[in-house]
Design a protein around this motif. Structure first.
Motif, PDB file in Angstrom:
ATOM      1  N   ILE A 247       0.336  -4.913  -0.655  1.00 57.12           N
ATOM      2  CA  ILE A 247      -0.638  -4.030  -1.306  1.00 57.12           C
ATOM      3  C   ILE A 247      -1.240  -4.709  -2.526  1.00 57.12           C
ATOM      4  CG2 ILE A 247      -0.897  -1.845  -2.558  1.00 57.12           C
ATOM      5  CD1 ILE A 247       1.356  -0.725  -0.795  1.00 57.12           C
ATOM      6  N   TYR A 248      -0.383  -5.332  -3.352  1.00 56.85           N
ATOM      7  CA  TYR A 248      -0.858  -5.891  -4.623  1.00 56.85           C
ATOM      8  C   TYR A 248      -1.803  -7.075  -4.424  1.00 56.85           C
ATOM      9  CZ  TYR A 248       3.811  -3.906  -5.514  1.00 56.85           C
ATOM     10  OH  TYR A 248       4.924  -3.131  -5.509  1.00 56.85           O
ATOM     11  N   GLU A 292      -6.549   0.598  -6.851  1.00 61.10           N
ATOM     12  CA  GLU A 292      -6.252   0.383  -5.431  1.00 61.10           C
ATOM     13  C   GLU A 292      -4.751   0.253  -5.206  1.00 61.10           C
ATOM     14  OE1 GLU A 292      -7.157  -2.875  -1.904  1.00 61.10           O
ATOM     15  OE2 GLU A 292      -8.667  -2.528  -3.461  1.00 61.10           O
ATOM     16  N   ILE A 293      -4.054  -0.403  -6.120  1.00 63.33           N
ATOM     17  CA  ILE A 293      -2.595  -0.529  -6.003  1.00 63.33           C
ATOM     18  C   ILE A 293      -1.943   0.844  -6.066  1.00 63.33           C
ATOM     19  CG2 ILE A 293      -0.538  -1.377  -7.195  1.00 63.33           C
ATOM     20  CD1 ILE A 293      -2.175  -3.872  -7.952  1.00 63.33           C
ATOM     21  N   GLY A 296      -2.419   2.540  -2.761  1.00 66.90           N
ATOM     22  CA  GLY A 296      -1.556   1.913  -1.766  1.00 66.90           C
ATOM     23  C   GLY A 296      -0.100   2.295  -1.935  1.00 66.90           C
ATOM     24  N   LEU A 300       2.464   3.985   0.697  1.00 67.34           N
ATOM     25  CA  LEU A 300       3.708   3.286   1.018  1.00 67.34           C
ATOM     26  C   LEU A 300       4.923   4.158   0.740  1.00 67.34           C
ATOM     27  CD1 LEU A 300       5.306   0.772   1.817  1.00 67.34           C
ATOM     28  CD2 LEU A 300       5.071  -0.044  -0.548  1.00 67.34           C
TER      29      LEU A 300
END
Length: 384
Positions: A247-248, A292-293, A296, A300
């Motif tokens: 993700i990162y 965005e992280i 995500g 997750l």
């Protein structure tokens, strides 16, 4: 010395034909023979006097369309008569040297389009437009009885442009590998290409020159990692960490940032290197990556909960400032170093007051970074 002439093919069935039995039985009208040219020949397939003609390509069936040899002779006689009566347009035929020049010109055009146009989509569009235009133009010339070869020219255009694309693709891959070796991390293809194009300015003896650049640094670490790691096997822990990294890393590289290093369960990402950019845009890119992280991580953690695995919580520090950047190390090991208060401050922000943490992601950013953000962007994040 013989002279070649173009043969005009009439549509099959244009000539009246009668069988020998009809002639012997008197079923052939006299006016169809008297004063006419009559050709006698066999049309039976067993005589193997059948030939493919241009109409074959427009005929669809189990076998190719063929006409008898006597009908081809009829076409020859009809063409000679048209020429005698002035009804045959001979047109103009491109000499061999002219077709050769066209082939060379189309080859040069294909190479030029493949090499000079930077973006792949534009290259493809330019080749498609040129090919379509050339095919249409040559087709119009043929329609007006100007006989110029088409297939070879168009094939050469597509072949040479394709060869140029392949060469650029191999070169681009080589550039990416060189840049990756120098940076120590994967970077976006666009940045890799820019770096390679400016290599004379940026590189010295195969290393990035030392520079003082304004950057924005993003530093992350996982909350409660020791307790999480104690309850997992090494393999499970590594898989758990990599699911977070998936993700990162894209969130950073898709915004032309660079993951400079992984720090065990965290990472150091930098925006504004190795090519200097707009500090305001780099600060905004770092915050966009953080957003965005966060999204995500929410997805997750929902998956991890359904699997009965520990959820992931991240602390993040973001700071903007100047840093010393460049290649450091020896021949056996070389890495791209980012040194300075910009990195240290981001690390301190990440580790500050660790107990204050709500949700999946906690972000602390410095006032320097906040001031660099565009006003509208700050408002959209509720920072004003």
């Amino acid at each position: 010395m013989g002279v070649q002439r173009l043969l005009r093919f009439r549509e099959p069935g244009s000539y009246a034909s009668y069988s020998l039995a009809e002639l012997l039985d008197g079923k052939v009208p006299e006016e169809k023979i008297r004063g006419q040219i009559v050709l006698i020949g066999s049309t039976a397939p067993s005589f193997r006097d059948l030939f493919e003609v241009p109409y074959t390509r427009f005929h669809r069936g189990e076998s190719l369309f063929e006409v008898s040899g006597v009908e081809i002779h009829a076409n020859r006689l009809a063409t000679l008569m048209d020429e005698r009566n002035g009804n045959l347009v001979q047109g103009w035929i491109m000499p061999g040297w002219g077709n050769l020049l066209l082939v060379v010109g189309f080859a040069a055009s294909g190479l030029l389009l493949g090499e000079r146009i930077g973006k792949q989509r534009l290259r493809i569009l330019a080749v498609v437009l040129l090919t379509s235009g050339a095919a249409g133009g040559l087709g119009m010339l043929l329609w007006h009885h100007i006989w110029i070869g088409m297939t070879m020219q168009l094939m050469v255009l597509l072949s040479f442009s394709g060869a140029a694309w392949l060469r650029r693709g191999v070169e681009s891959q080589h550039h990416s590998e060189q840049v990756q070796r120098l940076l120590g991390q994967t970077t976006s293809p666009a940045v890799a290409q820019q770096l390679w194009e400016q290599r004379d300015e940026l590189l010295n003896d195969g290393r990035f020159k030392g520079q003082q650049l304004p950057i924005t640094t993003l530093f992350t670490d996982k909350a409660s990692f020791p307790s999480v790691s104690e309850g997992m096997s090494p393999r499970e822990l590594m898989d758990w960490l990599n699911r977070g990294m998936e993700i990162y890393v894209p969130a950073v590289t898709q915004r032309d940032g660079m993951v400079n290093k992984f720090t065990g369960d965290g990472m150091l990402a930098v925006f504004g290197v190795p090519l200097p950019g707009d500090p305001s845009a780099e600060a905004q890119a770092a915050l966009e990556a953080a957003c965005e992280i966060k999204s995500g991580l929410e997805r997750l953690n929902a998956e991890l909960k359904s699997e009965g695995a520990p959820t992931m919580r991240i602390r993040m520090g973001i700071h903007s400032g100047e840093a010393l950047v460049g290649s450091i190390g020896g021949a056996e090991r070389l890495e791209y170093a980012v040194i300075g208060d910009a990195v240290n401050c981001a690390s301190r922000l990440e580790s500050h007051d660790k107990n204050r943490h709500e949700g999946e992601l906690r972000v602390l950013l410095s006032s320097t970074t906040l001031e660099l953000l565009p006003t509208e962007f700050r408002r959209s994040l509720g920072l004003e």
